[in-house]
Structures are given as C-alpha cells and as structure tokens.
Design an enzyme around this catalytic site. Structure first.
Site, mmCIF file in Angstrom:
data_model
loop_
_atom_site.group_PDB
_atom_site.id
_atom_site.type_symbol
_atom_site.label_atom_id
_atom_site.label_comp_id
_atom_site.label_asym_id
_atom_site.label_seq_id
_atom_site.Cartn_x
_atom_site.Cartn_y
_atom_site.Cartn_z
ATOM 1 N N HIS A 207 0.844 -1.209 0.000
ATOM 2 C CA HIS A 207 0.000 0.000 0.000
ATOM 3 C C HIS A 207 0.876 1.253 0.000
ATOM 4 C CE1 HIS A 207 -3.129 -2.560 2.389
ATOM 5 N NE2 HIS A 207 -3.581 -2.419 1.153
ATOM 6 N N LYS B 128 -17.856 -5.019 7.125
ATOM 7 C CA LYS B 128 -16.556 -5.690 7.246
ATOM 8 C C LYS B 128 -16.148 -5.695 8.719
ATOM 9 C CE LYS B 128 -14.542 -5.121 2.687
ATOM 10 N NZ LYS B 128 -13.293 -4.979 1.942
ATOM 11 N N ARG C 290 -2.164 -6.219 -8.322
ATOM 12 C CA ARG C 290 -1.015 -7.072 -8.011
ATOM 13 C C ARG C 290 -0.828 -8.154 -9.062
ATOM 14 N NH1 ARG C 290 -3.249 -8.268 -2.177
ATOM 15 N NH2 ARG C 290 -5.021 -8.438 -3.581
ATOM 16 N N SER D 67 -3.040 -7.506 3.164
ATOM 17 C CA SER D 67 -3.289 -7.365 4.606
ATOM 18 C C SER D 67 -3.657 -8.713 5.205
ATOM 19 C CB SER D 67 -4.426 -6.371 4.854
ATOM 20 O OG SER D 67 -4.071 -5.091 4.397
HETATM 21 O O1 PNS Z 1 -8.626 -2.656 0.486
HETATM 22 P P1 PNS Z 1 -9.886 -3.198 -0.118
HETATM 23 O O2 PNS Z 1 -10.716 -3.891 0.947
HETATM 24 O O3 PNS Z 1 -9.619 -4.063 -1.308
HETATM 25 O O4 PNS Z 1 -10.736 -1.917 -0.638
HETATM 26 C C1 PNS Z 1 -12.015 -2.076 -1.167
HETATM 27 C C2 PNS Z 1 -12.742 -0.707 -1.287
HETATM 28 C C3 PNS Z 1 -12.725 0.024 0.038
HETATM 29 C C4 PNS Z 1 -12.081 0.125 -2.326
HETATM 30 C C5 PNS Z 1 -14.193 -1.030 -1.729
HETATM 31 O O5 PNS Z 1 -14.716 -2.060 -0.922
HETATM 32 C C6 PNS Z 1 -15.119 0.163 -1.633
HETATM 33 O O6 PNS Z 1 -14.987 1.122 -2.363
HETATM 34 N N1 PNS Z 1 -16.082 0.100 -0.693
HETATM 35 C C7 PNS Z 1 -17.060 1.136 -0.472
HETATM 36 C C8 PNS Z 1 -18.442 0.727 -0.987
HETATM 37 C C9 PNS Z 1 -18.492 0.954 -2.504
HETATM 38 O O7 PNS Z 1 -18.481 2.070 -2.964
HETATM 39 N N2 PNS Z 1 -18.472 -0.138 -3.282
HETATM 40 C C10 PNS Z 1 -18.323 -0.002 -4.714
HETATM 41 C C11 PNS Z 1 -19.352 -0.734 -5.464
HETATM 42 S S1 PNS Z 1 -18.747 -2.358 -5.856
#
Ligand code: PNS
Length: 161
Positions: free
Chosen positions: A17, A41, A90, A128
């Site tokens: 990150h 989550k 990745r 993570s």
């Molecule tokens: O580090 P991560 O868990 O891969 O990040 C995921 C993240 C936070 C980018 C994603 O879950 C997110 O944007 N969540 C907020 C809810 C949302 O807007 N979802 C998008 C529609 S799929």
C-alpha cells in the site's frame, strides 16, 4: 493530476500500500487516502487505529491526507470533489474484481475514472490478509509492513516477539 483518492481497508497498511501511496503522491497534487469504515466488514483494527497508522507512515508526504469514509466510494469522491480513484493491481487475479468495481463506480457516477497502478514486483504477493495470517502464528512480518506498525499488529494477537 489535481486530486485523487486511493481507497482501501488498510487493515493494516502494508508496504505494498505504502508503495502505491508514494507513487500516487507523485502523480497527483493532492492525494486522499480513503479508509473504509463500513460496518459490514469486521476489521482487526478500528478505523481510528487504521487512520492513525496511515498518518504515521505517510507523515513525510506533504500532499497526502488520510480520511475515513462510510458508504459508497463514489459519494465520498463527490463530496471531496475528486474525479480520480487509484487502485493497485497485483496480479491477474485482482483484475476481475477491480474491473467490476471500477465499472460499477462509473455507472454510479460517470465523472469518475479509476487508474490502476501495477504493484511493484517486490510486493506482488502481499496483502493485509497475509500479514494477519503470518502475525497470528508469530511469523516474521518485518518484510510486509512499515516498521512503525509491526508491534501493533503483534499486539492484536497477544504475541510478544
Ligand atoms: O482494500 P480493499 O478492501 O480491497 O478496498 C475495497 C474498497 C474500500 C475500495 C471497496 O470495498 C469500496 O470502495 N467500498 C465502499 C463501498 C463501494 O463504494 N463499493 C463499490 C461498489 S462495488
């Protein structure tokens, strides 16, 4: 690029990150690292802990701001007046999920674009979840997370090293 958001759970922030944050901070005048605070989550670290760890490891980067957000990423981007989302890729296994997410975000708000940065090869395997799995059983996480947060990860599992 004026402003961009690099969103994620950061539970906890990894060296992968941090690599994306550093590179994005060179591409954008102002980079917001958006820490997801959604109740669905169940994170290891509270949102305050995750925000504080990110602040600590990015304190040398003047154009980086750490914020938390709830709900939809596109709403957060709109509130912050930001049109660009940055995500790290990745491997090909990330691609399907990331593409669907970026397409959903564009359907929800057609002003928003997602830019993908390839993760440095050094960190291509890292996540993570891997950090947590290794720490839980007392494995060495020094190559995975910034030095400042190593002890905090072990503390969560009551591990003394
Ligand atoms: O580090 P991560 O868990 O891969 O990040 C995921 C993240 C936070 C980018 C994603 O879950 C997110 O944007 N969540 C907020 C809810 C949302 O807007 N979802 C998008 C529609 S799929």
């Amino acid at each position: 690029m004026k402003s961009a958001i690099y969103p994620g759970s950061f539970d906890p922030v990894t060296l992968g990150h941090l690599d994306i944050i550093r590179r994005s901070a060179q591409l954008a005048d102002h980079l917001i690292v958006g820490v997801l605070n959604n109740s669905t989550k169940k994170p290891l670290f509270s949102v305050e802990e995750r925000v504080n760890m990110l602040k600590e490891v990015t304190k040398d980067l003047e154009n980086v701001e750490i914020m938390s957000f709830q709900g939809l990423l596109v709403d957060f981007a709109r509130e912050q007046n930001v049109q660009v989302i940055i995500r790290g890729l990745r491997a090909v296994t990330d691609f399907e999920y990331e593409l669907a997410m970026s397409q959903t975000n564009r359907v929800a708000n057609s002003d928003i674009d997602t830019i993908f940065l390839n993760t440095s090869l050094k960190y291509a395997y890292l996540s993570s979840s891997i950090v947590k799995e290794m720490a839980m059983y007392g494995g060495d996480i020094r190559k995975f997370v910034p030095a400042q947060i190593i002890d905090r990860v072990y503390e969560k599992y009551n591990i003394i090293r």
